[in-house]
Design a protein around this motif. Structure first.
Motif, short mmCIF file in Angstrom:
data_model
loop_
_atom_site.label_atom_id
_atom_site.label_comp_id
_atom_site.label_asym_id
_atom_site.label_seq_id
_atom_site.Cartn_x
_atom_site.Cartn_y
_atom_site.Cartn_z
N GLY A 97 0.80 -1.21 0.00
CA GLY A 97 0.00 0.00 0.00
C GLY A 97 0.83 1.26 0.00
N LYS A 98 2.03 1.20 0.58
CA LYS A 98 2.88 2.40 0.59
C LYS A 98 3.40 2.74 -0.81
CE LYS A 98 6.93 -0.18 2.14
NZ LYS A 98 7.82 -0.44 3.24
N TYR A 99 3.24 1.81 -1.74
CA TYR A 99 3.65 2.05 -3.13
C TYR A 99 2.45 2.32 -4.03
CZ TYR A 99 7.93 0.01 -1.34
OH TYR A 99 9.04 -0.25 -0.58
N ASN A 100 1.30 2.58 -3.44
CA ASN A 100 0.07 2.80 -4.18
C ASN A 100 0.24 3.84 -5.29
OD1 ASN A 100 -2.82 2.53 -4.63
ND2 ASN A 100 -2.99 4.54 -3.67
N GLN A 101 0.82 4.99 -4.95
CA GLN A 101 1.01 6.06 -5.94
C GLN A 101 1.85 5.56 -7.11
OE1 GLN A 101 0.05 9.34 -6.58
NE2 GLN A 101 1.21 8.93 -8.43
N LEU A 102 2.88 4.80 -6.82
CA LEU A 102 3.75 4.29 -7.87
C LEU A 102 3.00 3.33 -8.79
CD1 LEU A 102 6.50 4.10 -9.20
CD2 LEU A 102 7.17 2.45 -7.43
N PHE A 103 2.20 2.42 -8.21
CA PHE A 103 1.45 1.48 -9.04
C PHE A 103 0.44 2.20 -9.92
CE2 PHE A 103 2.41 -1.60 -5.43
CZ PHE A 103 3.48 -2.16 -6.10
N LEU A 104 -0.23 3.20 -9.37
CA LEU A 104 -1.17 3.98 -10.18
C LEU A 104 -0.44 4.72 -11.29
CD1 LEU A 104 -3.54 5.34 -7.40
CD2 LEU A 104 -4.01 3.52 -9.05
N ASP A 105 0.73 5.22 -10.98
CA ASP A 105 1.57 5.87 -11.97
C ASP A 105 1.96 4.89 -13.08
OD1 ASP A 105 2.46 8.39 -12.57
OD2 ASP A 105 4.24 8.30 -11.30
N PHE A 106 2.27 3.66 -12.68
CA PHE A 106 2.60 2.62 -13.66
C PHE A 106 1.44 2.42 -14.63
CE2 PHE A 106 5.85 -0.04 -11.00
CZ PHE A 106 6.82 0.92 -11.22
N PHE A 107 0.21 2.36 -14.10
CA PHE A 107 -0.96 2.17 -14.97
C PHE A 107 -1.07 3.31 -15.98
CE2 PHE A 107 -3.07 -0.28 -11.34
CZ PHE A 107 -2.89 -1.51 -11.95
N ILE A 153 -16.85 -11.02 -13.37
CA ILE A 153 -16.60 -11.04 -11.92
C ILE A 153 -15.11 -10.86 -11.65
CG2 ILE A 153 -16.73 -12.43 -9.82
CD1 ILE A 153 -19.45 -11.32 -10.84
N ALA A 154 -14.25 -11.54 -12.41
CA ALA A 154 -12.80 -11.38 -12.23
C ALA A 154 -12.40 -9.93 -12.48
CB ALA A 154 -12.05 -12.32 -13.17
N SER A 155 -12.93 -9.33 -13.53
CA SER A 155 -12.62 -7.92 -13.82
C SER A 155 -13.14 -7.01 -12.72
CB SER A 155 -13.24 -7.49 -15.15
OG SER A 155 -12.66 -8.20 -16.22
N GLY A 156 -14.33 -7.31 -12.22
CA GLY A 156 -14.89 -6.53 -11.13
C GLY A 156 -14.06 -6.61 -9.86
N LEU A 157 -13.59 -7.81 -9.53
CA LEU A 157 -12.75 -7.98 -8.34
C LEU A 157 -11.47 -7.17 -8.46
CD1 LEU A 157 -13.29 -11.79 -7.70
CD2 LEU A 157 -14.04 -9.91 -6.23
N MET A 158 -10.85 -7.26 -9.63
CA MET A 158 -9.61 -6.50 -9.83
C MET A 158 -9.89 -5.00 -9.85
SD MET A 158 -7.60 -9.05 -12.41
CE MET A 158 -6.02 -8.26 -12.25
N GLY A 159 -11.03 -4.63 -10.43
CA GLY A 159 -11.41 -3.23 -10.49
C GLY A 159 -11.68 -2.63 -9.11
N ILE A 160 -12.19 -3.44 -8.21
CA ILE A 160 -12.41 -2.96 -6.84
C ILE A 160 -11.09 -2.51 -6.24
CG2 ILE A 160 -12.90 -3.75 -4.47
CD1 ILE A 160 -15.23 -5.42 -5.75
N PHE A 161 -10.06 -3.33 -6.38
CA PHE A 161 -8.77 -2.97 -5.79
C PHE A 161 -8.16 -1.77 -6.49
CE2 PHE A 161 -9.43 -7.07 -3.96
CZ PHE A 161 -8.87 -6.94 -2.69
N ASP A 162 -8.29 -1.71 -7.81
CA ASP A 162 -7.78 -0.55 -8.54
C ASP A 162 -8.52 0.72 -8.12
OD1 ASP A 162 -6.09 -2.28 -9.88
OD2 ASP A 162 -7.33 -2.37 -11.70
N GLY A 163 -9.82 0.63 -8.02
CA GLY A 163 -10.63 1.79 -7.63
C GLY A 163 -10.34 2.25 -6.21
N ILE A 164 -10.22 1.31 -5.29
CA ILE A 164 -9.88 1.66 -3.90
C ILE A 164 -8.51 2.31 -3.87
CG2 ILE A 164 -9.36 0.72 -1.61
CD1 ILE A 164 -12.34 0.70 -2.04
N GLY A 165 -7.59 1.82 -4.72
CA GLY A 165 -6.25 2.42 -4.80
C GLY A 165 -6.31 3.88 -5.22
N ILE A 166 -7.17 4.19 -6.18
CA ILE A 166 -7.34 5.58 -6.62
C ILE A 166 -7.94 6.41 -5.49
CG2 ILE A 166 -8.64 7.09 -8.18
CD1 ILE A 166 -8.35 4.77 -10.29
N ALA A 167 -8.98 5.89 -4.85
CA ALA A 167 -9.60 6.62 -3.74
C ALA A 167 -8.61 6.84 -2.60
CB ALA A 167 -10.83 5.86 -3.24
N LEU A 168 -7.76 5.84 -2.35
CA LEU A 168 -6.76 5.96 -1.29
C LEU A 168 -5.79 7.11 -1.56
CD1 LEU A 168 -5.62 4.66 1.31
CD2 LEU A 168 -4.28 3.14 -0.15
N LEU A 169 -5.51 7.34 -2.82
CA LEU A 169 -4.63 8.43 -3.21
C LEU A 169 -5.33 9.80 -3.03
CD1 LEU A 169 -1.96 9.32 -4.59
CD2 LEU A 169 -3.18 9.11 -6.75
#
Length: 195
Positions: A97-107, A153-169
């Protein structure tokens, strides 16, 4: 220092720079300066910024993939395995989680770096494929509703984590990470269970 140690030193320095400046604003000279090595020493290991980003991503994956238990047991409940995947990785999610910004930047930067994008795509497909297989297994065993689309469902599960990552930022004070992501993902999975 041997070659592997120098390579890791460059990667560690690059992570520091990337967290500070972001992917788009970081330059090879920034990585050279932060590493404390010569320009030739850095370029010996990484020909370009994209090569170094690939090295950083591979380092994250190599250091953490062995901690991800993504094997599927066809004799166990698909629902239980999905729950375990989510709960068993809570500590890893907290660490990363401390690398959240970096992972979002990667995307966001992957669109401009084809080899880097391909590496990200391969790993996305690995996780997506595992989740799809588990959902398909749950449908076949009668645990999940038969009209469930495993890919959705698989895309939704992954999207939840991606979306929460954006909100966390954006609003970290509103996000209890990783609990919100896990709870949301479990709610999605519970929604396809046969009662």
């Amino acid at each position: 220092m041997n070659s592997d140690e120098r390579r890791q030193k460059i990667i560690d320095a690059a992570i520091t720079v990337l967290l500070d400046k972001g992917v788009a604003a970081s330059r090879m000279n920034d990585f050279v300066e932060a590493s404390g090595l010569s320009k030739g020493g850095v370029y010996h290991h990484f020909d370009s910024k994209e090569d170094l980003l690939i090295g950083v991503l591979n380092s994250f994956l190599e250091n953490n993939l062995d901690r991800l238990h993504l094997s599927i047991n066809p004799r166990e409940s698909a629902y239980t395995q999905l729950k375990d995947i989510l709960h068993n990785h809570e500590e890893l999610m907290l660490e990363l989680g401390k690398y959240n910004q970096l992972f979002l930047d990667f995307f966001s930067q992957a669109a401009y770096l084809p080899r880097f994008r391909e590496l990200m795509r391969q790993h996305y497909q690995l996780f997506h494929g595992t989740l799809t297989e588990l959902v398909s297994m749950g449908i076949a065993s009668g645990e999940f509703e038969k009209d469930t689309d495993p890919d959705a469902i698989a895309s939704g599960l992954m999207g939840i984590f991606d979306g929460i990552g954006i909100a966390l930022l954006i609003v970290p004070e509103k996000i209890a990470f990783p609990r919100y992501a896990i709870d949301s993902a479990l709610a999605l999975v519970r929604g396809i269970r046969k009662i």
